[in-house]
Design an enzyme around this catalytic site. Structure first.
Site, PDB file in Angstrom:
ATOM      1  N   GLU A 237     -51.438 -38.960   6.525  1.00 56.04           N
ATOM      2  CA  GLU A 237     -50.047 -38.142   6.325  1.00 56.04           C
ATOM      3  C   GLU A 237     -49.914 -37.425   7.889  1.00 56.04           C
ATOM      4  O   GLU A 237     -48.803 -37.681   8.471  1.00 56.04           O
ATOM      5  CB  GLU A 237     -49.725 -37.759   5.405  1.00 56.04           C
TER       6      GLU A 237
ATOM      7  N   LYS B  82     -46.797 -38.181  10.554  1.00 61.37           N
ATOM      8  CA  LYS B  82     -45.868 -37.221  10.892  1.00 61.37           C
ATOM      9  C   LYS B  82     -45.870 -37.245  12.254  1.00 61.37           C
ATOM     10  O   LYS B  82     -44.881 -37.216  12.941  1.00 61.37           O
ATOM     11  CB  LYS B  82     -46.358 -35.928  10.407  1.00 61.37           C
TER      12      LYS B  82
ATOM     13  N   LYS C 127     -33.793 -41.409   6.880  1.00 62.40           N
ATOM     14  CA  LYS C 127     -34.426 -40.702   5.715  1.00 62.40           C
ATOM     15  C   LYS C 127     -34.399 -41.669   4.398  1.00 62.40           C
ATOM     16  O   LYS C 127     -35.398 -41.498   3.740  1.00 62.40           O
ATOM     17  CB  LYS C 127     -33.707 -39.639   5.709  1.00 62.40           C
TER      18      LYS C 127
ATOM     19  N   HIS D   7     -66.833 -47.848  11.727  1.00 59.05           N
ATOM     20  CA  HIS D   7     -66.613 -49.412  11.714  1.00 59.05           C
ATOM     21  C   HIS D   7     -65.590 -49.569  12.454  1.00 59.05           C
ATOM     22  O   HIS D   7     -65.011 -50.588  12.453  1.00 59.05           O
ATOM     23  CB  HIS D   7     -66.572 -49.666  10.170  1.00 59.05           C
TER      24      HIS D   7
HETATM   25  C1  G6P Z   1     -38.483 -43.051   5.005  1.00 58.46           C
HETATM   26  C2  G6P Z   1     -38.616 -41.744   5.534  1.00 58.46           C
HETATM   27  C3  G6P Z   1     -39.719 -41.056   5.109  1.00 58.46           C
HETATM   28  C4  G6P Z   1     -40.047 -41.239   3.610  1.00 58.46           C
HETATM   29  C5  G6P Z   1     -40.148 -42.765   3.380  1.00 58.46           C
HETATM   30  C6  G6P Z   1     -39.902 -43.120   1.836  1.00 58.46           C
HETATM   31  O1  G6P Z   1     -39.446 -44.071   5.884  1.00 58.46           O
HETATM   32  O2  G6P Z   1     -38.229 -41.591   6.975  1.00 58.46           O
HETATM   33  O3  G6P Z   1     -39.914 -39.605   5.402  1.00 58.46           O
HETATM   34  O4  G6P Z   1     -41.291 -40.726   3.295  1.00 58.46           O
HETATM   35  O5  G6P Z   1     -38.782 -43.362   3.808  1.00 58.46           O
HETATM   36  O6  G6P Z   1     -38.933 -42.233   1.287  1.00 58.46           O
HETATM   37  P1  G6P Z   1     -38.548 -41.881  -0.254  1.00 58.46           P
HETATM   38  O7  G6P Z   1     -37.337 -41.188  -0.132  1.00 58.46           O
HETATM   39  O8  G6P Z   1     -38.730 -43.220  -1.090  1.00 58.46           O
HETATM   40  O9  G6P Z   1     -39.603 -40.720  -0.515  1.00 58.46           O
END
Ligand code: G6P
Length: 607
Positions: free
Chosen positions: A479, A483, A602, A502
Site C-alpha cells: 500500500e 500511494k 477515483k 530472491h
Molecule cells: C482506483 C482508485 C484507488 C482505489 C481503487 C479501487 O484505482 O484510484 O484509490 O483503491 O480504484 O476503488 P474502490 O472504489 O473499489 O475501492
C-alpha cells in the site's frame, strides 16, 4: 470511466451541468464537455484537461439552452484531446457515454462503408452515428435508441440529446451506473446521486439493460425487453454541499487527518462497547455455515483485503482466497457451497469488483460488501452490507476509506470466529478493547506529521523506492508503494521482507531508499535481519517502528519514524498513517497534483 449528467430543465442548464460535473470529477478529469439543444440546433463546448478549462471556455462563449448533457472523461479509446472529448455529435444527436463499446471497430467500419465520417478516435462516436442514422431516416428518438441498443457490446451508460426534440433526453444503462432524478418540473440523468445532489434528492436507480426517456414531466423507463417498468424512487441522503478542504491544502491531507474520527464512527456500528461484543449491522445474518471466504477487490481496497486474510485465518481458522478483481473472474475460480465472498470497495462501483460479485452470486456464494457509498451498486446487490462510515473521500488516492475498511474487516473476522465457535468471550473482549484503542492510536500517529514532512526530501529525489514488511506489514508495504507511485510518480515496489533476497536485493544501492515497516513484536527480529541485509549493501533505510523497535534497530538508518506502541491487531491501521503521510509530503515536495494525479480516476467503472 467517466461522469454523466443530463437535464431536461425549465431554465438554462449549462451552469448546473457544470456543477454536476464538479461532483463527478472523481470519475476522470482528462477532458470535459457540454451540449445543449438551442433554437433547432445542437451546440457544444468541450475542453481537454480538467474541468476548469471547460469553465473558462464557457465563460468566453456561454451556452444557452434548457436541455443538455455533460461529461467528464477518463480516456479509454483515443487520447485526452478536445476532439475526443464528449459529447460526440452529428447534426441530429449529441451523446455522452461512460463505459466501453467493445465492438466499436466493426461498427465503425460499417458506418464508414455507408459513407459516414467519424471525427474522433473514440469508441463512443459510433453510437452517436448509429442513433443519428435512425433519426435521419425519420424515427422518433425512443425508437431510434431502442433499435441501436442491441447492437452495442460492452458496457455503457448513455445520455442522448436530439436536435429536433429539445424537450427530452434518452438514457440507457448496461454495466455502467445511471440514475434518474426527479425535480419540480425538471428531470435529470446522472452517473450517481452525487452528480444530482444540488438538483434533487429523489432518485431512481436504473437496472441493468434499462433505458429511459426523460421529459420535464418525468421519466418513462423500459427494461431490456422494452417493457415499460417502474423503478422505485428513493430519497438519497447525499447533500448538495460540495465537500470542502477545510483548512487543509489538499483533500488527501484532510482525509488522512479525519481518520481517528471516521474510524471511531465506523467502529460504532460493529462494537458493543458496554457488552464488549463485536456485532454486525444485520445481527441475525448467519455466519456459522461459512466454510470458505473469498476476498476480491482492487487497488488500496485489495490491500485492506490482504490484511484481512491474516485475521480471518488467525481468528476464525477459515481458509481465505484473495484475488484482485480483474483476475478473479477469468481464472475459473472454484466456489463451493458455504462460501462467502467479501467485496471491498470505497466507491461500490468498481467494474471489476462488481463483475466478480455478480459472478460469485451466480455461483451461489453469499456476498458481503464492505463499501463506503451505501447507495452504490455493490451495496444494493450484496446480501450483507457492511458500510464503512468514512464520509465522502475526494482525494483520488484512498486513505481514510482504507483504515475504515480495516476496522470493519477486523470486526467481521471476529464475528465469523465467534459464529464458528472459535472465539472465547475473553478473546472477544480483548479484540473489542484493542479495536476501541485505534482512534486514539491514529491520533498519536498523526502527531509525527512534521517529522515525516522533514524527511520527505530524501525520498523525493529518488527514482526508485522499496517498501518492506512481514505479516500484516507486507500488505502495508504494498500500500505504501502504491500511494507513492500514484501521487508522486516515483517508481516504488512493496515486497515481503523475507522475499527481498530472491530478487529486489539486486536493486539495492545508495540511491534506492528502503522503507521498512516493522513494529516490535514476534516478526520484528526477522524483518530487522532483512533490513540489515539492505544496509550491508549500502542501502539507505527509513525504519517505521515503535519506540522499542527504533531503539533496538534504528541506529544505522537514514531516518526513523516512531509510532505509538500498539497491539498487533490495530498496527495495520496505525502504520497506514506514516505511509500515507510520507507519500503525501513527497508528492508535495515534487509539486505533483496530489488530489488528481495524472492518468488516474477515483472510481474505475470500466474493466
Ligand atoms: C482506483 C482508485 C484507488 C482505489 C481503487 C479501487 O484505482 O484510484 O484509490 O483503491 O480504484 O476503488 P474502490 O472504489 O473499489 O475501492
Amino acid at each position: 470511466m467517466c461522469g454523466i449528467v443530463g437535464i431536461v430543465g425549465a431554465t438554462p442548464v449549462a451552469d448546473r451541468l457544470l456543477d454536476g460535473l464538479k461532483r463527478l470529477e472523481y470519475r476522470g478529469y482528462d477532458s470535459a464537455g457540454i451540449a445543449t439543444a438551442v433554437d433547432g440546433r445542437i451546440e457544444r463546448r468541450r475542453a481537454s484537461g480538467k474541468l476548469i478549462h471547460l469553465a473558462e471556455v464557457l465563460q468566453g462563449d456561454p451556452l444557452p439552452g434548457s436541455t443538455g448533457i455533460a461529461h467528464t472523461r477518463w480516456a479509454t479509446h483515443g487520447g485526452p484531446t478536445t476532439n475526443n472529448a464528449h459529447p460526440h455529435a452529428t447534426g441530429e444527436v449529441a451523446l455522452v457515454h461512460n463505459g466501453i463499446i467493445e465492438n466499436f471497430k466493426p461498427l465503425r467500419d460499417e458506418l464508414t462503408a455507408r459513407g459516414r465520417t467519424l471525427e474522433s478516435e473514440t469508441d463512443t462516436e459510433v453510437v452517436a452515428h448509429l442513433v443519428s442514422e435512425k433519426v435521419e431516416a425519420g424515427m422518433a428518438p425512443a425508437d431510434a435508441v431502442r433499435e441501436v441498443l442491441p447492437r452495442l457490446h460492452g458496457a455503457f451508460a448513455l445520455a442522448i440529446l436530439f436536435r429536433q426534440h429539445p424537450d427530452l433526453l434518452v438514457g440507457a444503462r448496461l454495466g455502467s451506473p445511471l440514475v434518474v432524478g426527479y425535480g419540480d418540473g425538471e428531470t435529470y440523468l446522472g452517473s450517481d446521486a452525487l452528480a444530482l445532489a444540488a438538483l434533487t434528492q429523489r432518485i431512481a436507480y436504473l437496472e441493468e439493460g434499462d433505458w429511459v426517456v426523460i421529459t420535464r414531466e418525468g421519466a418513462q423507463i423500459f427494461d431490456r425487453e422494452n417493457n415499460p417498468v417502474e423503478r422505485p424512487v428513493t430519497i438519497s441522503g447525499v447533500t448538495g454541499e460540495l465537500v470542502s478542504k477545510g483548512n487543509h491544502r489538499h483533500y488527501m491531507l484532510k482525509e488522512i487527518y479525519e481518520q481517528p474520527i471516521v474510524v471511531a464512527q465506523t467502529l460504532r456500528s460493529y462494537l458493543q462497547r458496554m457488552e464488549e461484543r463485536v456485532t454486525l449491522p444485520i445481527p441475525d445474518f448467519d455466519l456459522s455455515a461459512i466454510r470458505r471466504v473469498t476476498i476480491v477487490a482492487c487497488g488500496t481496497s485489495f490491500y485492506a483485503g490482504m490484511v484481512a486474510k491474516y485475521w480471518f485465518e488467525q481468528f476464525a481458522r477459515v481458509p481465505v482466497d484473495l484475488d484482485v478483481a480483474s483476475e478473479f473472474r477469468y481464472r475459473a475460480p472454484v466456489m463451493e457451497e458455504g462460501g462467502l465472498m467479501i467485496v471491498i470497495s470505497q466507491s461500490g462501483e468498481t467494474a471489476d469488483t462488481l463483475a466478480a460479485l455478480r459472478h460469485a452470486k451466480s455461483e451461489g456464494q453469499k456476498i458481503a460488501a464492505v463499501v463506503n457509498v451505501p447507495t452504490s451498486t455493490m451495496a444494493r446487490e450484496a446480501d450483507l452490507l457492511l458500510p464503512t462510515h468514512a464520509g465522502p473521500e475526494i482525494g483520488v488516492a484512498s486513505t481514510k476509506a482504507f483504515t475504515c475498511q480495516l476496522a470493519v474487516l477486523a470486526a467481521l473476522a471476529a464475528n465469523l470466529a465467534r459464529a464458528k465457535g472459535r472465539l472465547t468471550p475473553a478473546d472477544e473482549k480483548s479484540i473489542v478493547r484493542h479495536l476501541a484503542e485505534a482512534p486514539a492510536a491514529l491520533n498519536g500517529a498523526l502527531a509525527y506529521d512534521e517529522s515525516i514532512e522533514a524527511m520527505a526530501h530524501s525520498v523525493a529525489a529518488a527514482r526508485d523506492v522499496l517498501y518492506l514488511g512481514r505479516g500484516t506489514d507486507y500488505p502495508l508495504a504494498l500500500e505504501g508503494a502504491l500511494k507513492l507511485k500514484e501521487i508522486s510518480y516515483i517508481h516504488a515496489e512493496g515486497y515481503a521482507a523475507g522475499e527481498m533476497k530472491h530478487g529486489p536485493i539486486a536493486l539495492i544501492d545508495d540511491a534506492v531508499p528502503v522503507i521498512v515497516i516493522a513494529p516490535s513484536g514476534p516478526l520484528f527480529d526477522k524483518t530487522v535481519s532483512n533490513m540489515q541485509e539492505v544496509q550491508a549493501r549500502g542501502g539507505r533505510v527509513i525504519l517505521i517502528s515503535d519506540y522499542d523497535g527504533v531503539q533496538a534497530a534504528g541506529e544505522n538508518c537514514l531516518a526513523t519514524i516512531t509510532m505509538p506502541k500498539v497491539h498487533p491487531l490495530i498496527a495495520p491501521l496505525v502504520y497506514a498513517v506514516p505511509v500515507q503521510l510520507l507519500a503525501y509530503h513527497v508528492a508535495v515536495a515534487k509539486g505533483t497534483d496530489v488530489d488528481q494525479p495524472r492518468n488516474l480516476a477515483k472510481s474505475v467503472t470500466v474493466e
